[in-house]
Design a protein around this motif. Structure first.
Motif, mmCIF file in Angstrom:
data_model
loop_
_atom_site.group_PDB
_atom_site.id
_atom_site.type_symbol
_atom_site.label_atom_id
_atom_site.label_comp_id
_atom_site.label_asym_id
_atom_site.label_seq_id
_atom_site.Cartn_x
_atom_site.Cartn_y
_atom_site.Cartn_z
ATOM 1 N N GLY A 79 0.819 -1.214 0.000
ATOM 2 C CA GLY A 79 0.000 0.000 0.000
ATOM 3 C C GLY A 79 0.849 1.259 0.000
ATOM 4 N N ALA A 80 1.888 1.285 0.839
ATOM 5 C CA ALA A 80 2.747 2.476 0.954
ATOM 6 C C ALA A 80 3.568 2.678 -0.323
ATOM 7 C CB ALA A 80 3.660 2.353 2.167
ATOM 8 N N VAL A 81 4.096 1.571 -0.875
ATOM 9 C CA VAL A 81 4.901 1.668 -2.106
ATOM 10 C C VAL A 81 4.019 2.160 -3.253
ATOM 11 C CG1 VAL A 81 6.152 0.308 -3.842
ATOM 12 C CG2 VAL A 81 6.612 -0.058 -1.401
ATOM 13 N N GLY A 82 2.780 1.615 -3.348
ATOM 14 C CA GLY A 82 1.868 2.050 -4.399
ATOM 15 C C GLY A 82 1.452 3.502 -4.219
ATOM 16 N N ALA A 83 1.279 3.935 -2.973
ATOM 17 C CA ALA A 83 0.918 5.341 -2.717
ATOM 18 C C ALA A 83 2.025 6.257 -3.250
ATOM 19 C CB ALA A 83 0.692 5.568 -1.222
ATOM 20 N N ALA A 84 3.286 5.848 -3.044
ATOM 21 C CA ALA A 84 4.415 6.648 -3.545
ATOM 22 C C ALA A 84 4.412 6.712 -5.068
ATOM 23 C CB ALA A 84 5.735 6.062 -3.043
ATOM 24 N N MET A 85 3.850 5.666 -5.716
ATOM 25 C CA MET A 85 3.820 5.623 -7.185
ATOM 26 C C MET A 85 2.604 6.357 -7.764
ATOM 27 S SD MET A 85 4.802 1.637 -7.740
ATOM 28 C CE MET A 85 6.504 1.070 -7.586
#
Ligand SMILES: [Zn+2]
Length: 310
Positions: A297-303
């Protein structure tokens, strides 16, 4: 090189990551999720400051997020409703921020650098406190008319079922989330059929948690394994409904529960195969665990900033 920050707002904690261009995690920070609206914005800015400096911010939230970055409702974060999160963050930070549903963010990460790479039709399901979801159709992450695609945890599977934090009854997540597993464990413990888990809970059936059930199952306890089998059936029922609707080639399972790996995934795989409509006449959807685990979730939010969605 650009540096991107992504924050995943969970039911109990917020996880922030700092990513480089390749999607490599350079740093991460955690903070408790606040219960008050104004504290949420302050907490996100605090995490951003702890990880920064960065060129962009994306935030994933467990709830209904509009295309305009408004958080309309988030049943697992009490008192947060109709919050113009994107605008409030932009005001505080002095630059744009991107906001989306947390499971949609997780799907973006998995389809970019995780186990859904190369897939055209995939569904991501997060099994945590509740159930979240993201839908990839024809190679494009779907958002729907309002931005609300993927609220599969609130598909009703029993209209007379238990109350749900969304205000209705019998939603799928009341039967197939981490809290549901804990509930099934407590009911069995109070009926006297789960002695191993009760012993692990210090002898008090009302204190049995999902962790006690899974620890007992891992030790080979038949009653605990039966609970996981029943739980897997409920997850399977929902996945089969999603298969009928969306015909995916792949399900990605994310959220806290999948840290249990085969203990939880094998019963789900079994029941998905058992319950599928016309199983002899279709390729069965593959079932995989999110490669990025709880960080998806956090990695996708950064993307999110600059990503393509429909
Ligand atoms: Zn619900």
């Amino acid at each position: 090189m650009s540096r991107r920050i992504g924050i995943d707002v969970g039911g109990t904690k917020c996880l922030g990551v700092l990513l480089d261009d390749d999607g490599t995690i350079l740093a991460e920070e955690r903070r408790p999720t606040p219960k008050e609206t104004d504290e949420l914005v302050a907490r996100l800015c605090e995490l951003y400051g702890a990880l920064g400096p960065a060129d962009s911010l994306g935030v994933g939230v467990p709830g209904l997020v509009t295309r305009q970055g408004m958080l309309r409702a988030a049943p697992h974060i009490t008192k947060v409703a109709d919050l113009p999160l994107r605008d409030l963050l932009a005001e505080r930070l002095g630059h744009d921020a991107s906001i989306d549903n947390d499971a949609t963010c997780a799907l973006l990460a998995e389809s970019t650098v995780g186990n859904a790479q190369g897939a055209r039709d995939a569904v991501l399901v997060t099994l945590g406190t509740g159930i979240g979801g993201g839908v990839l159709a024809g190679g494009v992450i779907q958002r729907g008319s309002n931005g609300f695609v993927g609220e599969m945890g609130h598909m009703v599977v029993d209209p007379e079922g238990p109350d749900c934090p969304c205000g209705r009854r019998g939603c799928w997540e009341r039967f197939a989330s981490g809290s549901a597993l804990a509930h099934f464990g407590r009911v069995a413990a109070e009926e006297g059929t789960l002695p191993t888990a009760v012993a692990l809970a210090g002898g008090d059936p009302s204190q049995v948690t999902g962790e006690h059930v899974t620890a007992a199952a891992r030790a080979g306890d038949e009653a605990a394994l039966a609970i996981l089998d029943g739980f897997g059936r409920w997850v399977g029922i929902g996945l089969v409904n999603l298969t009928n609707l969306l015909d995916p080639e792949l399900f990605i399972l994310g959220g806290g529960l999948v840290e249990l790996r085969d203990l939880i995934v094998e019963p789900i795989r079994h029941w998905l195969g058992q319950l599928l409509y016309a199983p002899s006449f279709r390729p069965h959807p593959r079932l995989e665990i999110a490669r990025l685990g709880q960080r998806a979730g956090a990695v996708g939010a950064a993307m999110l900033p600059g990503s393509v969605r429909s």
